[in-house]
Design a protein around this motif. Structure first.
Motif, short mmCIF file in Angstrom:
data_model
loop_
_atom_site.label_atom_id
_atom_site.label_comp_id
_atom_site.label_asym_id
_atom_site.label_seq_id
_atom_site.Cartn_x
_atom_site.Cartn_y
_atom_site.Cartn_z
N HIS A 254 34.37 0.81 -73.50
CA HIS A 254 35.43 1.65 -74.06
C HIS A 254 35.32 1.72 -75.59
N ALA A 255 34.94 0.59 -76.19
CA ALA A 255 34.85 0.51 -77.65
C ALA A 255 33.70 1.34 -78.20
N LEU B 261 34.39 -3.59 -69.35
CA LEU B 261 35.32 -2.47 -69.47
C LEU B 261 35.79 -2.28 -70.92
N HIS B 262 36.07 -3.37 -71.61
CA HIS B 262 36.51 -3.25 -73.01
C HIS B 262 35.34 -2.87 -73.93
N GLY B 263 34.16 -3.41 -73.64
CA GLY B 263 33.00 -3.11 -74.47
C GLY B 263 32.55 -1.67 -74.35
N ILE C 131 38.91 6.61 -69.32
CA ILE C 131 39.00 5.83 -70.56
C ILE C 131 38.20 6.45 -71.70
N ASP D 209 36.20 -7.60 -67.43
CA ASP D 209 37.00 -7.24 -68.60
C ASP D 209 36.11 -6.99 -69.81
N ILE D 210 35.14 -7.86 -70.03
CA ILE D 210 34.25 -7.71 -71.18
C ILE D 210 33.52 -6.37 -71.09
N ASP E 183 45.41 -1.82 -62.42
CA ASP E 183 44.47 -2.36 -63.39
C ASP E 183 43.08 -2.46 -62.77
#
Length: 188
Positions: free
Chosen positions: A186-187, A182-184, A133, A179-180, A76
């Motif tokens: 990616h979105a 990496l997720h942002g 990703i 996390d914010i 991860d």
């Protein structure tokens, strides 16, 4: 087995810079800190520039070694990155401080400055994470990610978070902005 004297000298240089500032780093200061005979450090590193380069390389080697060790136990990226930053802040704080001090003291176009810039994080290793990703521009995403990480370690090492009494939960706290991001990214 006795540790390599060059490595001991470089580690001592890191400590001297972190505790007393870059101007305190002299061959004599290293000899005294390691209780070596006078002239020992200059035998291994003839010039101050050579000693500074050895110090920077020491930081680079420790970073690579630590990251490789963590990489073997994590898949991860957020956890891996947060644990790497926590190691920097808890086990290698003197290296962070010495790095910042030397970055401020060296010209931006110097080899030493460039070595120090890349001593903690690797753009080349970050880009594949963002390629995997599926980010549209992985080069930019990776560069922005490294900027985020640089800001986090500065804040936790020397900034306002360095005085935060809740720092016992550092990995969890560091993981939140990672996390914010990496997720942002990616979105998008």
């Amino acid at each position: 087995m006795k540790p390599d004297r060059r490595a001991l000298i470089a580690a001592s240089a890191v400590t001297i810079i972190a505790e007393q500032g870059p101007r305190a780093l002299t061959h004599r200061a290293v000899d005294q800190s390691l209780e070596l005979p006078a002239g020992s450090t200059s035998y291994y590193f003839r010039t101050r520039e050579a000693l500074l380069e050895a110090t920077a390389l020491h930081i680079v080697q420790r970073s690579r070694s630590t990251f490789s060790g963590l990489l073997e136990s994590h898949g991860d990226p957020a956890t891996l990155t947060a644990e790497y930053l926590d190691d920097l802040l808890s086990q290698r704080r003197n290296e962070l401080i010495a790095r910042y001090a030397l970055l401020l003291e060296t010209p931006r176009d110097s080899t030493l400055h460039q070595l120090l810039e890349g001593s903690l994080f690797s753009l080349e290793k970050a880009i594949p994470i963002f390629e995997t990703i599926g980010v549209d521009d992985p080069d930019v995403a990776a560069a922005n990610f490294l900027s985020l990480l640089e800001g986090l370690i500065f804040d936790y090492c020397l900034g306002s978070r360095s005085r935060d009494p809740r720092s016992t939960e550092t990995v969890r706290q560091l993981r939140i902005p990672i996390d914010i991001y990496l997720h942002g990214v990616h979105a998008n």
